[in-house]
Design a protein around this motif. Structure first.
Motif, PDB file in Angstrom:
ATOM      1  N   GLU A  16       0.807  -1.220   0.000  1.00 35.22           N
ATOM      2  CA  GLU A  16       0.000   0.000   0.000  1.00 35.22           C
ATOM      3  C   GLU A  16       0.837   1.265   0.000  1.00 35.22           C
ATOM      4  N   VAL A  17       2.148   1.108  -0.016  1.00 34.42           N
ATOM      5  CA  VAL A  17       3.037   2.272   0.032  1.00 34.42           C
ATOM      6  C   VAL A  17       3.448   2.659  -1.388  1.00 34.42           C
ATOM      7  N   ALA A  18       3.124   3.893  -1.770  1.00 32.58           N
ATOM      8  CA  ALA A  18       3.478   4.390  -3.104  1.00 32.58           C
ATOM      9  C   ALA A  18       4.931   4.851  -3.099  1.00 32.58           C
ATOM     10  N   ALA A  19       5.756   4.226  -3.951  1.00 35.69           N
ATOM     11  CA  ALA A  19       7.166   4.592  -4.054  1.00 35.69           C
ATOM     12  C   ALA A  19       7.414   5.598  -5.164  1.00 35.69           C
ATOM     13  N   LEU A  20       6.714   5.435  -6.284  1.00 32.95           N
ATOM     14  CA  LEU A  20       6.779   6.385  -7.395  1.00 32.95           C
ATOM     15  C   LEU A  20       5.367   6.790  -7.757  1.00 32.95           C
ATOM     16  N   ARG A  21       5.168   8.081  -7.985  1.00 31.10           N
ATOM     17  CA  ARG A  21       3.817   8.598  -8.230  1.00 31.10           C
ATOM     18  C   ARG A  21       3.824   9.505  -9.457  1.00 31.10           C
ATOM     19  N   GLY A  22       3.523   8.910 -10.601  1.00 32.00           N
ATOM     20  CA  GLY A  22       3.383   9.696 -11.821  1.00 32.00           C
ATOM     21  C   GLY A  22       4.671  10.254 -12.354  1.00 32.00           C
ATOM     22  N   ILE A  23       5.743   9.445 -12.347  1.00 33.21           N
ATOM     23  CA  ILE A  23       7.056   9.905 -12.801  1.00 33.21           C
ATOM     24  C   ILE A  23       7.124   9.917 -14.331  1.00 33.21           C
ATOM     25  N   SER A  24       7.606  11.014 -14.884  1.00 38.16           N
ATOM     26  CA  SER A  24       7.890  11.115 -16.314  1.00 38.16           C
ATOM     27  C   SER A  24       9.285  11.718 -16.483  1.00 38.16           C
ATOM     28  N   ALA A  25      10.105  11.064 -17.314  1.00 34.82           N
ATOM     29  CA  ALA A  25      11.477  11.515 -17.519  1.00 34.82           C
ATOM     30  C   ALA A  25      12.009  10.881 -18.793  1.00 34.82           C
TER      31      ALA A  25
END
Length: 234
Positions: A16-25
């Motif tokens: 339930e732990v979000a490590a990456l949230r909507g990453i764009s690169a």
């Protein structure tokens, strides 16, 4: 410059732990791209996701092809090579045995690549018969980078290569990084050492709490008041 690596709206969670949230690169051919941020920001998760180690939502591309479903080993064979933070050396094997294992998916011109690594880090040549576990931390880091180079990467991912290194070893790693770039390798650098990253990268992403908070070239970011205060101690 064309993008060799692209990340678009990527989310990664551990339970339930979000490590990456909507990453764009993106990482374009020939660049050194830095990812900075504090411990726990998601830097390692990001580079491990690109290397095929995590499930995700969104899109991760290498040479225009989605990496989902591709094993890390197959990505190495395709030219995407990852040097992990933990180094993952075979401690009871010699320096040269460790290096040769790095070429297990790309067997052409192993001797030429070995010569390149030994020229890059002469200490490894001097200690080619020494067991990896008996080397200093800095020497082990050189070996880990050298082993990754034995995979003949088009893109080299380096996760915290300066962690815990003495200043004299840091100079060797710094010189090595520029030599690797000059050989035509594209580099993605995940690093807590902001000054080191700013000195080498063409573009930098600041990652905090699983999101990108800043991005740009080092000169612009060094002029950012938040980065100067929080990361450069000014």
């Amino acid at each position: 410059m064309s993008a060799l690596v692209s990340v678009d709206d990527v989310h990664v969670s551990y339970g339930e732990v979000a490590a990456l949230r909507g990453i764009s690169a993106t990482v374009a051919e020939g660049e050194i791209v830095g990812v900075i941020g504090p411990n726990g920001a998601g830097k390692t998760t990001l580079v491990e996701t690109i290397s095929g180690f995590h499930d995700y939502t969104g899109n991760v591309g290498y040479r225009g092809q989605e990496v989902a479903g591709t094993s890390p080993s197959d990505l190495v064979a395709a030219g995407l090579v990852h040097c992990t933070e933990s180094r993952d050396l075979f401690g009871y094997l010699s320096v040269e045995d460790n290096l040769e294992l790095g070429a297990y998916r790309r067997r052409d011109d192993v001797a030429g690549r070995l010569e390149f690594v030994y020229d890059l880090f002469p200490t490894l040549a001097d200690r080619s018969d020494q067991n990896a576990r008996t080397m200093s931390g800095g020497e082990q880091q050189m070996l880990a980078i050298g082993r990754a180079l034995m995979g003949d990467p088009d893109v080299l991912i380096l996760d915290e290569p300066t962690l815990g290194l003495a200043p004299v070893i840091l100079q060797d790693i710094s010189a090595g990084l520029e030599a690797i770039r000059n050989s035509g390798v594209t580099i993605l650098l995940a690093e807590q050492n902001v000054t080191f990253t700013m000195n080498h990268a063409d573009r930098v992403y600041l990652l905090e709490n699983g999101t990108i908070e800043r991005e740009g070239d080092p000169e612009a970011l060094q002029g950012d008041e938040y980065i100067r205060t929080a990361y450069l101690g000014e």
